[in-house]
Design an enzyme around this catalytic site. Structure first.
Site, short mmCIF file in Angstrom:
data_model
loop_
_atom_site.label_atom_id
_atom_site.label_comp_id
_atom_site.label_asym_id
_atom_site.label_seq_id
_atom_site.Cartn_x
_atom_site.Cartn_y
_atom_site.Cartn_z
CD GLU A 47 5.82 -3.90 3.42
OE1 GLU A 47 5.17 -4.71 4.11
OE2 GLU A 47 6.28 -2.83 3.87
CB SER A 59 -11.27 7.46 -3.64
OG SER A 59 -10.03 7.85 -3.08
CE LYS A 83 -6.37 1.60 -0.76
NZ LYS A 83 -6.91 1.51 0.55
CE LYS A 87 -3.69 2.29 2.44
NZ LYS A 87 -4.63 2.23 3.55
C1 PBG Z 1 -7.29 3.41 5.31
C2 PBG Z 1 -7.62 3.23 3.89
C3 PBG Z 1 -7.45 4.18 2.87
C4 PBG Z 1 -8.00 3.62 1.74
C5 PBG Z 1 -8.49 2.37 2.08
N1 PBG Z 1 -8.23 2.13 3.41
C6 PBG Z 1 -6.91 5.55 2.90
C7 PBG Z 1 -5.61 5.84 3.44
O1 PBG Z 1 -4.75 5.00 3.65
O2 PBG Z 1 -5.42 7.02 3.73
C8 PBG Z 1 -8.08 4.30 0.41
C9 PBG Z 1 -9.16 3.87 -0.49
C10 PBG Z 1 -9.42 4.75 -1.62
O3 PBG Z 1 -8.80 5.79 -1.84
O4 PBG Z 1 -10.34 4.39 -2.39
N2 PBG Z 1 -6.35 2.64 5.89
#
Ligand code: PBG
Length: 332
Positions: free
Chosen positions: A239, A280, A254, A199
């Site tokens: 990871e 998003s 992600k 991530k």
């Molecule tokens: C939180 C989390 C996030 C997303 C999913 N889980 C945001 C972040 O890490 O700030 C992002 C999902 C998206 O942008 O659609 N741990």
């Protein structure tokens, strides 16, 4: 064999639809999609997320209505993201451990009504902390081990509510083994772990933080001390290797589209189930471009999803899931 032009004309099989279909290497269908859904407290609420047109925050009663509609269209799995009221947030995200919190209530209601629907819950504290970080802050830093001691309890609380898949998205080191052990001790030996292994600290999460009303953190208190550096790919392999050795069943990469190379590398190296998360910001970009008529939305949705499959993903988290099920299922 002479395969050069003109004996070989690669365009021949592209000339008609049937031969394009017959020779297609990858497909996307409803079995590949996971719907990330936002939930809120209250009754009869369906609020559009400002920066994500056609994406809503649902109160549980409204969520059940929407899910019934989507299950009838083939929805396989849902990932829940709560927007917690400010007065329930604190320094250590205590509400995450409340067995009657919004997520747990939603899981119980969904499981009762749709026992076959897969339910995925994030494990991280950011919806619940007043500072917006995924963990507990100590001496100005997100403290790895203190955070894990809460996250593993959060995982059990969610499993108790009936969650099928625990998805740690916090990026603390060693959380998978601690969560796995805690699940085993509490006899949730078949609860799956889908780890957000790779991530990245990404600007593409902007609209999400708005959707769950979590602070949009900027320097110096951004998430770069725990989420990955977008410049790196070897670190992603490291990871994933760690998470697998700690007991992860599946992994998530992600964001999605800007990181397809990471999906491809992880899949070819580890041959395990890999999921991409079209986040998003990716959704918002495409919706904004379509609104300006810079892009054709339907064509772009399909292309944006099939890319994940081509890169090697087994499935995709996508905010386009409802649109896809409504618009395309019949044609694919
Ligand atoms: C939180 C989390 C996030 C997303 C999913 N889980 C945001 C972040 O890490 O700030 C992002 C999902 C998206 O942008 O659609 N741990």
């Amino acid at each position: 064999m002479n395969r050069s032009y003109p004996t070989t004309r690669l365009r021949r099989i592209r000339m008609s639809k049937f031969s394009r279909n017959l020779t297609s290497e990858n497909f996307i269908n409803h079995n590949d999609l996971i719907w990330p859904a936002f939930i809120i407290n209250g009754k009869n609420q369906k609020q559009e997320v400002k920066k994500m047109p056609l994406v809503y925050r649902y109160s549980i009663d409204q969520l059940l209505i929407e899910v019934e509609h989507l299950v009838n269209l083939g929805l396989q799995a849902i990932a829940l993201f709560p927007q917690i009221e400010d007065h329930k947030k604190d320094e250590i995200g205590s509400e995450a451990l409340n067995p009657n919190n919004l997520v747990c209530n939603a899981v119980r209601r969904l499981k009762t009504s749709f026992p076959d629907l897969g339910i995925i819950c994030d494990v991280a504290l950011d919806p619940y902390t007043n500072h917006g970080h995924d963990g507990v802050i100590d001496n100005g830093q997100v403290d790895n081990d203190k955070t894990i001691s809460i996250l593993k309890k959060q995982a059990v609380v969610q499993a108790q509510a009936g969650c099928d898949i625990i998805a740690p998205s916090d990026m603390m080191d060693g959380r998978i083994i601690e969560i796995r052990n805690e699940l085993e001790i509490n006899n949730f030996k078949d609860t799956m772990i889908m780890s957000y292994s790779a991530k990245y600290a990404s600007s593409y999460y902007g609209p999400f933080r708005d959707a769950i009303n979590s602070k949009n953190l900027t320097e110096p208190s951004d998430k770069k001390s725990y989420q990955m550096n977008p410049a790196n790919s070897n670190a992603a392999l490291h990871e994933v290797k760690m998470d697998l050795s700690e007991g992860a069943d599946m992994i998530i990469i992600k964001p999605g589209m800007p990181y397809l190379d990471i999906i491809s590398k992880c899949k070819s190296k580890f041959k395990i189930p890999v999921f991409g998360f079209q986040v998003s910001g990716e959704y918002s970009m495409l919706m904004a471009a379509a609104k300006m008529k810079f892009l054709n939305l339907n064509d772009t949705i399909i292309e944006s999803l099939i890319c994940f499959k081509r890169a090697g993903a087994d499935g995709v988290f996508s905010y386009f899931t409802p649109l896809y099920l409504e618009e395309f299922k019949k044609n694919t």
